[in-house]
Scaffold this motif. Sequence first.
Motif, PDB file in Angstrom:
ATOM      1  N   ASN A   1       0.821  -1.215   0.000  1.00  0.00           N
ATOM      2  CA  ASN A   1       0.000   0.000   0.000  1.00  0.00           C
ATOM      3  C   ASN A   1       0.849   1.257   0.000  1.00  0.00           C
ATOM      4  N   ARG A   2       1.881   1.232   0.821  1.00  0.00           N
ATOM      5  CA  ARG A   2       2.773   2.408   0.908  1.00  0.00           C
ATOM      6  C   ARG A   2       3.437   2.682  -0.436  1.00  0.00           C
ATOM      7  N   THR A   3       3.905   1.601  -1.074  1.00  0.00           N
ATOM      8  CA  THR A   3       4.575   1.750  -2.372  1.00  0.00           C
ATOM      9  C   THR A   3       3.593   2.284  -3.406  1.00  0.00           C
ATOM     10  N   ARG A   4       2.363   1.726  -3.366  1.00  0.00           N
ATOM     11  CA  ARG A   4       1.347   2.171  -4.323  1.00  0.00           C
ATOM     12  C   ARG A   4       1.089   3.683  -4.172  1.00  0.00           C
ATOM     13  N   VAL A   5       0.949   4.122  -2.934  1.00  0.00           N
ATOM     14  CA  VAL A   5       0.676   5.542  -2.683  1.00  0.00           C
ATOM     15  C   VAL A   5       1.832   6.410  -3.179  1.00  0.00           C
ATOM     16  N   LYS A   6       3.045   5.920  -2.987  1.00  0.00           N
ATOM     17  CA  LYS A   6       4.234   6.657  -3.411  1.00  0.00           C
ATOM     18  C   LYS A   6       4.237   6.833  -4.934  1.00  0.00           C
ATOM     19  N   VAL A   7       3.973   5.710  -5.645  1.00  0.00           N
ATOM     20  CA  VAL A   7       3.934   5.749  -7.112  1.00  0.00           C
ATOM     21  C   VAL A   7       2.775   6.636  -7.570  1.00  0.00           C
ATOM     22  N   MET A   8       1.636   6.443  -6.907  1.00  0.00           N
ATOM     23  CA  MET A   8       0.423   7.172  -7.263  1.00  0.00           C
ATOM     24  C   MET A   8       0.649   8.698  -7.191  1.00  0.00           C
ATOM     25  N   ASN A   9       1.307   9.120  -6.115  1.00  0.00           N
ATOM     26  CA  ASN A   9       1.518  10.556  -5.922  1.00  0.00           C
ATOM     27  C   ASN A   9       2.409  11.178  -7.000  1.00  0.00           C
ATOM     28  N   GLN A  10       3.241  10.337  -7.620  1.00  0.00           N
ATOM     29  CA  GLN A  10       4.085  10.856  -8.693  1.00  0.00           C
ATOM     30  C   GLN A  10       3.232  11.261  -9.903  1.00  0.00           C
ATOM     31  N   PHE A  11       2.043  10.650 -10.016  1.00  0.00           N
ATOM     32  CA  PHE A  11       1.151  10.964 -11.140  1.00  0.00           C
ATOM     33  C   PHE A  11       0.160  12.081 -10.805  1.00  0.00           C
ATOM     34  N   ASN A  12       0.254  12.605  -9.635  1.00  0.00           N
ATOM     35  CA  ASN A  12      -0.665  13.671  -9.233  1.00  0.00           C
ATOM     36  C   ASN A  12      -0.180  15.014  -9.777  1.00  0.00           C
ATOM     37  N   THR A  13      -0.253  15.151 -11.094  1.00  0.00           N
ATOM     38  CA  THR A  13       0.230  16.374 -11.747  1.00  0.00           C
ATOM     39  C   THR A  13      -0.937  17.027 -12.494  1.00  0.00           C
ATOM     40  N   SER A  14      -0.630  18.059 -13.256  1.00  0.00           N
ATOM     41  CA  SER A  14      -1.705  18.721 -14.011  1.00  0.00           C
ATOM     42  C   SER A  14      -1.918  18.048 -15.367  1.00  0.00           C
TER      43      SER A  14
ATOM     44  N   ARG B   1      -6.554   5.543 -11.453  1.00  0.00           N
ATOM     45  CA  ARG B   1      -6.593   4.067 -11.512  1.00  0.00           C
ATOM     46  C   ARG B   1      -5.909   3.473 -10.280  1.00  0.00           C
ATOM     47  N   LEU B   2      -4.766   4.058  -9.986  1.00  0.00           N
ATOM     48  CA  LEU B   2      -4.022   3.532  -8.825  1.00  0.00           C
ATOM     49  C   LEU B   2      -4.792   3.766  -7.524  1.00  0.00           C
ATOM     50  N   LYS B   3      -5.531   4.829  -7.498  1.00  0.00           N
ATOM     51  CA  LYS B   3      -6.289   5.157  -6.287  1.00  0.00           C
ATOM     52  C   LYS B   3      -7.527   4.264  -6.189  1.00  0.00           C
ATOM     53  N   HIS B   4      -8.222   4.129  -7.299  1.00  0.00           N
ATOM     54  CA  HIS B   4      -9.494   3.423  -7.296  1.00  0.00           C
ATOM     55  C   HIS B   4      -9.350   1.912  -7.154  1.00  0.00           C
ATOM     56  N   TYR B   5      -8.341   1.355  -7.848  1.00  0.00           N
ATOM     57  CA  TYR B   5      -8.213  -0.107  -7.849  1.00  0.00           C
ATOM     58  C   TYR B   5      -7.206  -0.605  -6.814  1.00  0.00           C
ATOM     59  N   TRP B   6      -7.149   0.033  -5.682  1.00  0.00           N
ATOM     60  CA  TRP B   6      -6.130  -0.327  -4.684  1.00  0.00           C
ATOM     61  C   TRP B   6      -6.266  -1.765  -4.202  1.00  0.00           C
ATOM     62  N   LYS B   7      -7.512  -2.269  -4.197  1.00  0.00           N
ATOM     63  CA  LYS B   7      -7.727  -3.629  -3.688  1.00  0.00           C
ATOM     64  C   LYS B   7      -7.126  -4.667  -4.619  1.00  0.00           C
ATOM     65  N   LYS B   8      -7.176  -4.370  -5.915  1.00  0.00           N
ATOM     66  CA  LYS B   8      -6.693  -5.335  -6.903  1.00  0.00           C
ATOM     67  C   LYS B   8      -5.196  -5.600  -6.744  1.00  0.00           C
ATOM     68  N   MET B   9      -4.480  -4.570  -6.323  1.00  0.00           N
ATOM     69  CA  MET B   9      -3.030  -4.720  -6.133  1.00  0.00           C
ATOM     70  C   MET B   9      -2.708  -5.737  -5.049  1.00  0.00           C
ATOM     71  N   LEU B  10      -3.634  -5.906  -4.129  1.00  0.00           N
ATOM     72  CA  LEU B  10      -3.363  -6.789  -2.995  1.00  0.00           C
ATOM     73  C   LEU B  10      -3.822  -8.220  -3.259  1.00  0.00           C
ATOM     74  N   LYS B  11      -4.492  -8.421  -4.375  1.00  0.00           N
ATOM     75  CA  LYS B  11      -5.000  -9.755  -4.671  1.00  0.00           C
ATOM     76  C   LYS B  11      -3.892 -10.646  -5.211  1.00  0.00           C
ATOM     77  N   LYS B  12      -4.174 -11.955  -5.213  1.00  0.00           N
ATOM     78  CA  LYS B  12      -3.213 -12.894  -5.779  1.00  0.00           C
ATOM     79  C   LYS B  12      -3.044 -12.568  -7.253  1.00  0.00           C
ATOM     80  N   GLU B  13      -1.838 -12.853  -7.793  1.00  0.00           N
ATOM     81  CA  GLU B  13      -1.513 -12.441  -9.154  1.00  0.00           C
ATOM     82  C   GLU B  13      -2.536 -12.933 -10.172  1.00  0.00           C
TER      83      GLU B  13
ATOM     84  N   ILE C   1      -5.503  -6.983 -15.157  1.00  0.00           N
ATOM     85  CA  ILE C   1      -4.386  -6.077 -15.518  1.00  0.00           C
ATOM     86  C   ILE C   1      -4.878  -4.627 -15.543  1.00  0.00           C
ATOM     87  N   LEU C   2      -4.102  -3.792 -14.924  1.00  0.00           N
ATOM     88  CA  LEU C   2      -4.492  -2.373 -14.795  1.00  0.00           C
ATOM     89  C   LEU C   2      -3.914  -1.554 -15.947  1.00  0.00           C
ATOM     90  N   TYR C   3      -4.105  -1.984 -17.108  1.00  0.00           N
ATOM     91  CA  TYR C   3      -3.491  -1.329 -18.271  1.00  0.00           C
ATOM     92  C   TYR C   3      -1.978  -1.245 -18.055  1.00  0.00           C
TER      93      TYR C   3
END
Length: 302
Positions: free
Chosen positions: A258-271, A281-293, A298-300
Amino acid sequence: MPTSNDMQKVLDIQDKNIIFKDNCVTYGVFKDRKCKFIDCTLSYTPMECKKCQIPNHDYTIYKNGTQTSRVTFPMSEITPTFLRIKKQRFMCKACKETFTAQTPLVNNNCFISTYIKAHIITKSADACSIKDIAKETNVSEATVQRVITKEAKRYRPYYQSLPKHMSFDEFKYASGRMAFEYINAQTGDILDILPAKDSRFVKKHFTSNYSLRQRERVETVTVDMNASYVSFIPDLFPKAHIIIDRFHIVQLVNQSMNRTRVKVMNQFNTSNGEDLKKYRRLKHYWKKMLKKERKRVILYDI
Ligand SMILES: [Zn+2]
C-alpha cells in the motif's frame, strides 16, 4: 390466569417466598423507554433477627410495613423488564431494629438481579463487547464492567504447567492501554491475560509463576513482529523456537504494498491529463493490487 407457581416457572424463580398475584404484569415507562413491570411480594417468617441474631419466638420479630424495590431482570424480547418486589420489613422487639426480607434473587441494596449478573459473566466468556452485553442485559456499561471485575478478582489462575506450543498476543483495552495474553496455540485456550505488555512485566510473570523446568518444556512460541518479545523469549523458554505469525507477515506485506502504491500514485498527481488517469486508476483499484496475481485484472500499462 396464571398462578403464582406458573409465574415462578416462567421467570425461573426458585424462591418460594416470592408470590405473584393476578394481573401482576403491567406496562409503563422508565427512563423514557417503554418497559414491562412484574409485581410480586416477598415475605416469610424470619428464623432470627438479622441485626442481633435473637431467635424469633413468640413474635419477637413482627411484620412492619413493606419496601418496594425495582430490580432489572433478564430482558424478554426487546422490552426491558423490571421486577417490582414488595419486600416485607420486619421489626425486632429485642433490639428495636428493623430489617428487610431477603431473597437470593437480588443482593441487598442492589438493583440488578443475580440472573443478570450470571448472564453478564456467561456472555463475557464469549467474544462479546461490553457495549453489546450492556445492551442485551439492559444495564449500563459501567455495571457490566463492575460485575466482570468483581468476578475476575475471585478467579485465581492455576499456574502449573505450560503447553508445548504457545502464542503471544497483545490487544488494546480500557483507556488505550495494551494488555498481553498468552494462548495455548493448539487448543486456542487463553492461559492468562496480563494488564501490561512491557517486557519487564511479562518476564516477571513467567519467572515468578513457572519454574525453569516447566518453561523448558515449551517447544514453540508464536509471536507477532514485536521485537521486544523476540529478545526475551530465549531467556524465558530456552528450548523454544520462535515462529512469526503468518497473519502478521501478510499484514506487513499488505502495508508495504500500500505504501509503495501511494508513493507511485503521488508521482502521477500532476496537471497532466494522462498522468491523472493513471493516478485515479491507482487510487481506485487499490484492492486489486493486494489480490493474488492470477486473480488480478491487468491495470493497463502504467
Ligand atoms: Zn434484633
